[in-house]
Motif scaffolding. Structure first.
Motif, PDB file in Angstrom:
ATOM      1  N   ALA A 236      15.353   0.755 -19.190  1.00  0.00           N
ATOM      2  CA  ALA A 236      15.678   1.194 -20.555  1.00  0.00           C
ATOM      3  C   ALA A 236      17.171   1.337 -20.788  1.00  0.00           C
ATOM      4  O   ALA A 236      17.670   1.087 -21.897  1.00  0.00           O
ATOM      5  N   ASN A 237      17.910   1.716 -19.747  1.00  0.00           N
ATOM      6  CA  ASN A 237      19.345   1.964 -19.916  1.00  0.00           C
ATOM      7  C   ASN A 237      20.222   0.819 -19.416  1.00  0.00           C
ATOM      8  O   ASN A 237      21.452   0.944 -19.388  1.00  0.00           O
ATOM      9  N   THR A 238      19.598  -0.287 -19.011  1.00  0.00           N
ATOM     10  CA  THR A 238      20.379  -1.434 -18.523  1.00  0.00           C
ATOM     11  C   THR A 238      20.029  -2.679 -19.328  1.00  0.00           C
ATOM     12  O   THR A 238      20.621  -2.922 -20.378  1.00  0.00           O
ATOM     13  N   ILE A 239      19.053  -3.447 -18.865  1.00  0.00           N
ATOM     14  CA  ILE A 239      18.749  -4.709 -19.550  1.00  0.00           C
ATOM     15  C   ILE A 239      17.554  -4.620 -20.485  1.00  0.00           C
ATOM     16  O   ILE A 239      17.259  -5.588 -21.202  1.00  0.00           O
ATOM     17  N   GLY A 240      16.857  -3.482 -20.500  1.00  0.00           N
ATOM     18  CA  GLY A 240      15.653  -3.349 -21.318  1.00  0.00           C
ATOM     19  C   GLY A 240      15.834  -3.743 -22.768  1.00  0.00           C
ATOM     20  O   GLY A 240      15.009  -4.483 -23.329  1.00  0.00           O
ATOM     21  N   PRO A 241      16.907  -3.284 -23.443  1.00  0.00           N
ATOM     22  CA  PRO A 241      17.064  -3.619 -24.865  1.00  0.00           C
ATOM     23  C   PRO A 241      17.138  -5.111 -25.153  1.00  0.00           C
ATOM     24  O   PRO A 241      16.793  -5.545 -26.253  1.00  0.00           O
ATOM     25  N   PHE A 242      17.558  -5.921 -24.162  1.00  0.00           N
ATOM     26  CA  PHE A 242      17.666  -7.358 -24.379  1.00  0.00           C
ATOM     27  C   PHE A 242      16.308  -8.038 -24.373  1.00  0.00           C
ATOM     28  O   PHE A 242      16.184  -9.201 -24.762  1.00  0.00           O
ATOM     29  N   PHE A 243      15.271  -7.337 -23.911  1.00  0.00           N
ATOM     30  CA  PHE A 243      13.943  -7.929 -23.811  1.00  0.00           C
ATOM     31  C   PHE A 243      12.932  -7.260 -24.738  1.00  0.00           C
ATOM     32  O   PHE A 243      11.736  -7.480 -24.623  1.00  0.00           O
ATOM     33  N   LYS A 244      13.423  -6.457 -25.668  1.00  0.00           N
ATOM     34  CA  LYS A 244      12.515  -5.768 -26.582  1.00  0.00           C
ATOM     35  C   LYS A 244      11.705  -6.784 -27.383  1.00  0.00           C
ATOM     36  O   LYS A 244      12.250  -7.755 -27.908  1.00  0.00           O
ATOM     37  N   ASP A 245      10.407  -6.521 -27.444  1.00  0.00           N
ATOM     38  CA  ASP A 245       9.488  -7.380 -28.208  1.00  0.00           C
ATOM     39  C   ASP A 245       9.502  -8.814 -27.686  1.00  0.00           C
ATOM     40  O   ASP A 245       9.324  -9.774 -28.431  1.00  0.00           O
ATOM     41  N   GLY A 246       9.699  -8.982 -26.402  1.00  0.00           N
ATOM     42  CA  GLY A 246       9.737 -10.319 -25.821  1.00  0.00           C
ATOM     43  C   GLY A 246       8.356 -10.931 -25.677  1.00  0.00           C
ATOM     44  O   GLY A 246       7.345 -10.236 -25.536  1.00  0.00           O
ATOM     45  N   ILE A 247       8.318 -12.255 -25.734  1.00  0.00           N
ATOM     46  CA  ILE A 247       7.105 -13.028 -25.507  1.00  0.00           C
ATOM     47  C   ILE A 247       7.244 -13.710 -24.148  1.00  0.00           C
ATOM     48  O   ILE A 247       8.260 -14.346 -23.868  1.00  0.00           O
ATOM     49  N   THR A 248       6.226 -13.578 -23.288  1.00  0.00           N
ATOM     50  CA  THR A 248       6.282 -14.145 -21.953  1.00  0.00           C
ATOM     51  C   THR A 248       5.247 -15.241 -21.792  1.00  0.00           C
ATOM     52  O   THR A 248       4.084 -15.074 -22.174  1.00  0.00           O
ATOM     53  N   ALA A 249       5.683 -16.368 -21.234  1.00  0.00           N
ATOM     54  CA  ALA A 249       4.785 -17.459 -20.896  1.00  0.00           C
ATOM     55  C   ALA A 249       4.969 -17.774 -19.418  1.00  0.00           C
ATOM     56  O   ALA A 249       6.010 -17.469 -18.833  1.00  0.00           O
ATOM     57  N   GLY A 250       3.966 -18.388 -18.794  1.00  0.00           N
ATOM     58  CA  GLY A 250       4.078 -18.679 -17.374  1.00  0.00           C
ATOM     59  C   GLY A 250       3.171 -19.803 -16.942  1.00  0.00           C
ATOM     60  O   GLY A 250       2.204 -20.153 -17.631  1.00  0.00           O
ATOM     61  N   ASP A 251       3.508 -20.412 -15.802  1.00  0.00           N
ATOM     62  CA  ASP A 251       2.656 -21.420 -15.193  1.00  0.00           C
ATOM     63  C   ASP A 251       2.901 -21.424 -13.697  1.00  0.00           C
ATOM     64  O   ASP A 251       3.599 -20.540 -13.165  1.00  0.00           O
ATOM     65  N   THR A 252       2.337 -22.395 -12.999  1.00  0.00           N
ATOM     66  CA  THR A 252       2.489 -22.472 -11.550  1.00  0.00           C
ATOM     67  C   THR A 252       2.923 -23.872 -11.140  1.00  0.00           C
ATOM     68  O   THR A 252       2.631 -24.855 -11.824  1.00  0.00           O
ATOM     69  N   VAL A 253       3.627 -23.940 -10.006  1.00  0.00           N
ATOM     70  CA  VAL A 253       3.968 -25.198  -9.354  1.00  0.00           C
ATOM     71  C   VAL A 253       3.418 -25.069  -7.942  1.00  0.00           C
ATOM     72  O   VAL A 253       4.056 -24.489  -7.067  1.00  0.00           O
ATOM     73  N   GLY A 254       2.224 -25.583  -7.719  1.00  0.00           N
ATOM     74  CA  GLY A 254       1.535 -25.306  -6.472  1.00  0.00           C
ATOM     75  C   GLY A 254       1.302 -23.813  -6.377  1.00  0.00           C
ATOM     76  O   GLY A 254       0.833 -23.180  -7.335  1.00  0.00           O
ATOM     77  N   PRO A 255       1.643 -23.166  -5.243  1.00  0.00           N
ATOM     78  CA  PRO A 255       1.454 -21.722  -5.117  1.00  0.00           C
ATOM     79  C   PRO A 255       2.608 -20.917  -5.712  1.00  0.00           C
ATOM     80  O   PRO A 255       2.563 -19.683  -5.708  1.00  0.00           O
ATOM     81  N   HIS A 256       3.631 -21.597  -6.202  1.00  0.00           N
ATOM     82  CA  HIS A 256       4.807 -20.920  -6.740  1.00  0.00           C
ATOM     83  C   HIS A 256       4.603 -20.634  -8.228  1.00  0.00           C
ATOM     84  O   HIS A 256       3.939 -21.388  -8.941  1.00  0.00           O
ATOM     85  N   MET A 257       5.216 -19.552  -8.704  1.00  0.00           N
ATOM     86  CA  MET A 257       5.019 -19.129 -10.084  1.00  0.00           C
ATOM     87  C   MET A 257       6.327 -19.208 -10.851  1.00  0.00           C
ATOM     88  O   MET A 257       7.408 -18.963 -10.313  1.00  0.00           O
ATOM     89  N   ARG A 258       6.189 -19.567 -12.122  1.00  0.00           N
ATOM     90  CA  ARG A 258       7.353 -19.758 -12.997  1.00  0.00           C
ATOM     91  C   ARG A 258       7.046 -19.092 -14.328  1.00  0.00           C
ATOM     92  O   ARG A 258       5.965 -19.242 -14.883  1.00  0.00           O
ATOM     93  N   SER A 259       8.008 -18.325 -14.856  1.00  0.00           N
ATOM     94  CA  SER A 259       7.778 -17.640 -16.125  1.00  0.00           C
ATOM     95  C   SER A 259       8.994 -17.772 -17.024  1.00  0.00           C
ATOM     96  O   SER A 259      10.100 -18.094 -16.566  1.00  0.00           O
ATOM     97  N   ALA A 260       8.778 -17.510 -18.306  1.00  0.00           N
ATOM     98  CA  ALA A 260       9.856 -17.544 -19.297  1.00  0.00           C
ATOM     99  C   ALA A 260       9.589 -16.461 -20.323  1.00  0.00           C
ATOM    100  O   ALA A 260       8.449 -16.238 -20.731  1.00  0.00           O
ATOM    101  N   VAL A 261      10.654 -15.762 -20.733  1.00  0.00           N
ATOM    102  CA  VAL A 261      10.515 -14.709 -21.737  1.00  0.00           C
ATOM    103  C   VAL A 261      11.606 -14.880 -22.783  1.00  0.00           C
ATOM    104  O   VAL A 261      12.744 -15.236 -22.474  1.00  0.00           O
TER     105      VAL A 261
END
Length: 394
Positions: A236-261
């Protein structure tokens, strides 16, 4: 977070061509723009014993860390030919080198004469040769035995048979991977390397490097980067405000995980094929099995390599990669502030501390499982992936 310093169109330093996202990165960015969140349905659980049971931890080591290809460090740790660095945190005495042709190698840090540790310390060394401190047997950085004192006292010794023991390795997208197994398959490392090349990681400058000692299970640290539910609270006091109301999507590359917000109001009308523009509005994160986290910010990249030591102790080496070496005091100050915010603040004082507190709570026996909401599905998916590897070995 500091204001990004990337140009309006990021260029590949070697080709001069604009950097472009991969198809996978574009698909995630479009999913964010379309509001296609990756949420699970219903509440899920994971047994607390998977974080607290020493026997379970040993099984994970055998199934994952003793078998799978894994990241050791970014290429930027050894940016030039003629460099070597010891690496002990995987539980093996490793030595990473870059030979005079620029090729990276991973060896056991053991002289083939009497088994002496070949290179001491943990800092990068610049040298065209590796000289054993005991009897001065001398090796090339590609592992070949070059010379030994009083060779006449070793009649019949074939130097070609006394090279350093090399482990399978791969350099792709600005990362150096290795595998404990001779039959390693690095195809997924090369596939992911295309994503990391889009962030220009192989041409980055290593600004800072630090190893954290975290008194917590390695998965509790991974968990922090597998969900966004905590961001507005813990940060909340560092990077939280930059992600307020963020939308997150994700997928996989084999067993590895990848996300975007990203935030819907920020991504509207952005040309996602321009990598610099994309990075200003979308924050990607990669969770690589077994235990590496990569978080590209708008103008730099954090690479965190987790090295479990016990069920309740993990070393985390954090590397900060920036586009180029700072040319001015102003630029250096900019990067120092970014490093202090994330490594010392967000990661060191918040994420890693939360893992330690979580370990303390789970060890108390107060709960027999952790409870996951619909925004924390990544943790459950990661747990299921780990269990698949455990079943495959046991």
């Amino acid at each position: 977070m500091n204001a990004p310093t990337t140009p309006s169109t990021a260029l590949d330093k070697h080709t001069g061509e604009p950097l472009r996202p991969t198809d996978g990165q574009l698909a995630l960015a479009e999913a964010v723009r379309n509001g296609e969140t990756r949420e699970t349905h219903g509440t899920q659980t994971v047994p607390a014993s998977r974080y607290t049971d020493p026997a379970h931890f040993e099984a994970e080591k055998r199934a994952l860390f003793d078998r799978l290809p894994q990241v050791l460090c970014p290429s930027a740790l050894l940016p030039e030919p003629g460099m070597a660095v010891p690496h002990d945190q995987t539980g093996r005495p490793l030595l990473i080198t870059r030979d005079k042709q620029g090729e990276a190698h991973v060896f056991l840090n053991v002289c083939q004469h009497r088994g002496t540790r070949l290179v001491e310390g943990e800092d990068v060394q610049c040298s065209s040769k590796l000289v054993c401190p005991y009897h001065a047997w001398t090796y090339q950085l590609d592992g070949r035995l070059l010379a030994l004192p009083r060779a006449d006292t070793f009649p019949g010794l074939d130097k070609a048979q006394y090279g350093l023991k090399e482990l399978p390795s791969c350099e792709a997208g600005g990362l150096i991977w290795f595998s404990p197994q001779a039959d390693a398959d690095f195809s997924l490392a090369e596939t992911l390397g295309e994503d990391f090349s889009a962030f220009a990681m192989e041409q980055s400058f290593l600004f800072r490097r630090r190893t954290h000692t975290v008194k917590g299970n390695w998965k509790l640290i991974m968990d922090a980067f597998l969900e966004s539910y905590h961001v507005l609270r813990l940060h909340a006091n560092t990077i939280g405000p930059f992600f307020k109301d963020g939308i997150t999507a994700g997928d996989t590359v084999g067993p590895h995980m990848r996300s975007a917000v990203g935030r819907l109001e920020e991504v509207e009308g952005v040309d996602f094929t321009d990598m610099a523009a994309l990075r200003r509005v979308i924050t990607f994160a990669y969770q690589l099995l077994p235990a590496t986290v990569i978080v590209p910010s708008p103008d730099y990249v954090n690479v965190m390599v987790l090295m479990p030591q016990a069920h309740d102790l993990t070393l985390v080496e954090d590397f900060m990669l920036i586009p180029e070496a700072p040319a001015t005091d102003k630029a250096r100050d900019h990067w120092e502030r970014s490093w202090a915010l994330l490594d010392g603040g967000v990661f060191g004082s918040e994420d890693f501390r939360a893992a330690e507190l979580g370990q303390q709570g789970l060890e108390s026996g107060a709960v027999d499982h952790i409870t996951l909401g619909t925004l924390e599905g990544g943790i459950k998916r990661f747990d299921e992936t780990v269990q698949e590897y455990l079943r495959a070995v046991n």
